[in-house]
Scaffold this active site. Structure first.
Site, PDB file in Angstrom:
ATOM      1  N   ALA A 110       0.871  -1.349   0.293  1.00  0.00           N
ATOM      2  CA  ALA A 110      -0.029  -0.099   0.072  1.00  0.00           C
ATOM      3  C   ALA A 110       0.955   1.244  -0.131  1.00  0.00           C
ATOM      4  O   ALA A 110       2.072   1.044   0.339  1.00  0.00           O
ATOM      5  CB  ALA A 110      -0.762  -0.201   1.141  1.00  0.00           C
ATOM      6  N   PHE A 111       0.133   2.503  -0.322  1.00  0.00           N
ATOM      7  CA  PHE A 111       1.145   3.489  -0.622  1.00  0.00           C
ATOM      8  C   PHE A 111       1.677   3.714   0.846  1.00  0.00           C
ATOM      9  O   PHE A 111       2.614   4.965   0.747  1.00  0.00           O
ATOM     10  CB  PHE A 111       0.406   4.788  -1.054  1.00  0.00           C
ATOM     11  CG  PHE A 111      -0.426   5.653   0.071  1.00  0.00           C
ATOM     12  CD1 PHE A 111      -1.743   4.828   0.283  1.00  0.00           C
ATOM     13  CD2 PHE A 111      -0.073   6.760   0.570  1.00  0.00           C
ATOM     14  CE1 PHE A 111      -2.620   5.580   1.126  1.00  0.00           C
ATOM     15  CE2 PHE A 111      -0.915   7.339   1.651  1.00  0.00           C
ATOM     16  CZ  PHE A 111      -2.033   6.821   1.906  1.00  0.00           C
ATOM     17  N   LYS A 112       1.217   3.499   2.040  1.00  0.00           N
ATOM     18  CA  LYS A 112       1.891   4.265   3.053  1.00  0.00           C
ATOM     19  C   LYS A 112       3.201   3.755   3.537  1.00  0.00           C
ATOM     20  O   LYS A 112       3.952   4.174   4.128  1.00  0.00           O
ATOM     21  CB  LYS A 112       0.887   3.502   4.154  1.00  0.00           C
ATOM     22  CG  LYS A 112      -0.482   3.574   4.203  1.00  0.00           C
ATOM     23  CD  LYS A 112      -0.933   4.322   5.304  1.00  0.00           C
ATOM     24  CE  LYS A 112      -2.388   4.836   5.334  1.00  0.00           C
ATOM     25  NZ  LYS A 112      -3.379   4.103   4.510  1.00  0.00           N
ATOM     26  N   ASP A 113       3.812   2.689   2.599  1.00  0.00           N
ATOM     27  CA  ASP A 113       5.232   2.123   2.810  1.00  0.00           C
ATOM     28  C   ASP A 113       6.053   3.340   2.304  1.00  0.00           C
ATOM     29  O   ASP A 113       7.019   3.566   2.878  1.00  0.00           O
ATOM     30  CB  ASP A 113       5.563   0.868   1.981  1.00  0.00           C
ATOM     31  CG  ASP A 113       4.755  -0.276   2.242  1.00  0.00           C
ATOM     32  OD1 ASP A 113       4.729  -0.407   3.711  1.00  0.00           O
ATOM     33  OD2 ASP A 113       4.210  -1.004   1.564  1.00  0.00           O
ATOM     34  N   MET A 116       6.253   5.472   5.549  1.00  0.00           N
ATOM     35  CA  MET A 116       6.569   4.789   6.797  1.00  0.00           C
ATOM     36  C   MET A 116       8.147   4.028   6.561  1.00  0.00           C
ATOM     37  O   MET A 116       8.752   4.186   7.682  1.00  0.00           O
ATOM     38  CB  MET A 116       5.369   3.425   6.814  1.00  0.00           C
ATOM     39  CG  MET A 116       5.391   3.164   8.412  1.00  0.00           C
ATOM     40  SD  MET A 116       4.888   4.621   9.361  1.00  0.00           S
ATOM     41  CE  MET A 116       3.106   3.988   9.267  1.00  0.00           C
TER      42      MET A 116
END
Ligand SMILES: *Cc1c(COP(=O)(O)O)cnc(C)c1O
Length: 462
Positions: A110-113, A116
């Site tokens: 997901a784009f959160k990587d 993060m």
């Protein structure tokens, strides 16, 4: 470069301090005192450069002297080395002048990587040289938690606890949180919904005794470092379609407003963005607010795009802060009203918001139909969040301006919804194909501040 709170009373901090602390002590969110701009030639020079170079040039003006240039370049290099695509954020075409920005090639799909993984590297560097430890507590509707665990697992100076709503995340999301074996990671299944998890997290931050005792740090999308990392792919994608000599538009599947707010920052930095479109699912509180109906909380309806099932959209506070002329008192007042159910936006602030953002929503049926018809017309399998974006983008885009829709997760992260719409169960990428065979480790816990505090205190490594 200093950072101030959206509620106006917490002390101004450096980038390093704002990143390590997350939420301001007055309950507000940190924002840069001013937004640096890039010149036309500086943006034009990004064309054809590796993602890492664009990242360095976009983020450098925000970090002050927290890292030297050489340190920052090497942090960025380490951050994106784990991605499964050399372009990091590649694009595919859906229709004439409509493009999909694939933000799901990181370790948790997901784009959160994008943010993060960078935060993990920055924490490691900053805490290591100061010889400090922190306790990271995060609330997640699924993707933030897995991205945080993946980014912080095994780091020496960090314990990480992730609160997720029991039974309301997909099996892939849950397994990404419960299968890492490193002893510094703790998945907590809370008896409540995502807004409950987020509220308990805020309670912990507002409990200064606890906050100081465990050295609490937040990596939710309220952390400025997260927003900053997400600004980069607006530049990399726009430049590859001809910016800054050509305007582009973006549609962003939205929940906590972090990703779309990064687009607004890109625009303020000088990227020629025409439309910035907020796409919501049936939990459409932001769509209604941006259409002038005020911000009034209701029940959350679980959907097939669970990472956007939200009533309290944390980063919207940053947008309100600018819309209210950076008046911290006004924002503090609105947030107090929100605690009692909701608020109305003043006419001037509404105009300011509508000058930047437009919005739309997709029902469950529309989301599903979009997954079905995009497979038929393009051969692309969309995750349900990305499908919400594509549906809204189709309504809002004008044919002359390229539209970039952000694909926020890989279809294999939400296989049930994709299979129901297409008959195809999307396989996990080979690098994580054994996810379903790994052992799970999780603690079920009440939606209760004291229970959470004592669990966390009892499970710190030192
Ligand atoms: C987090 C998330 C969103 C919402 O992003 P915000 O920054 O919270 O608005 C959308 N799609 C997916 C897959 C997500 O994980």
């Amino acid at each position: 470069m200093r950072y101030t709170s959206t509620r106006g009373t917490a002390p101004a901090l450096t980038f390093e301090e704002a990143m390590l602390t997350g939420l301001a002590r007055d309950g507000g969110l940190y924002v840069p005192e001013e937004i640096p701009t890039l010149t036309h030639p500086e943006i034009a020079a990004m064309a054809g450069k590796p993602y890492e170079d664009v990242a360095f040039n976009v983020m450098r003006p925000f970090i002050g002297d927290t890292f030297t240039d050489a340190e920052f370049r090497s942090l960025i290099a380490d951050t994106y080395a784990s991605f499964g695509h050399t372009a990091r954020a590649p694009m595919v075409q859906l229709a004439p002048n409509h493009f999909l920005l694939e933000l799901f090639h990181g370790p948790t799909l997901a784009f959160k990587d994008f943010a993060m993984q960078l935060i993990g590297q920055m924490f490691k560097k900053a805490l290591g040289r100061a010889g400090e430890r922190v306790t990271i507590v995060g609330a997640t509707s699924g993707d933030t938690g897995s991205a945080a665990i993946e980014a912080f697992k095994g780091l020496d100076n960090v314990d990480v606890f992730i609160l997720y709503p029991h039974g309301r995340v997909s099996e892939v999301q849950r397994r990404q949180m419960t299968t890492p074996t490193e002893s510094n990671v703790h998945a907590l299944a809370v008896d409540g919904d995502f807004d409950d998890c987020q509220a308990r997290l805020k309670d912990m931050f507002n409990d200064f005794e606890f906050r100081d005792a465990v050295k609490l740090a937040g990596v939710n999308s309220i952390n400025w470092g997260r927003v900053l990392a997400q600004v980069v792919y607006y530049f990399s994608s726009a430049v590859s379609l001809g910016a800054p000599d050509r305007r582009v538009s973006f549609t962003v599947p939205t929940g906590n407003f972090g990703d779309i707010f990064a687009g607004y920052i890109a625009k303020r930095m000088g990227l020629p963005i025409d439309k910035l479109v907020v796409a919501t699912n049936q939990n459409d509180i932001l769509d209604r607010c941006l259409k002038g109906q005020g911000y009034h909380k209701g029940p959350t309806h679980p959907s097939i795009s669970p990472s956007m099932d939200i009533q309290v959209s944390s980063n919207f506070e940053r947008a309100l802060f600018d819309a209210y002329g950076r008046d911290g008192n006004a924002v503090a007042q609105l947030m107090q009203e929100l605690g009692e159910g909701g608020f109305d936006v003043s006419q001037g602030a509404m105009q300011a918001l509508q000058d930047v953002y437009i919005s739309g929503r997709a029902s469950e049926e529309e989301t599903s139909a979009t997954i079905t018809n995009r497979l038929a017309t393009t051969g692309e399998l969309l995750c349900p969040h990305s499908a919400v974006g594509v549906k809204v983008a189709d309504e809002k885009r004008d044919p002359a301006t390229p539209m970039i829709t952000l694909a926020t997760a890989h279809p294999a992260k939400f296989p049930d919804a994709v299979e129901a719409a297409t008959g195809i169960r999307p396989p996990l990428p080979a690098r994580m194909a054994d996810l379903f065979e790994r052992d799970e480790r999780v603690t079920r816990i009440a939606n209760d501040l004291d229970a959470l505090k004592s669990h966390i205190k009892g499970h710190l490594a030192s």
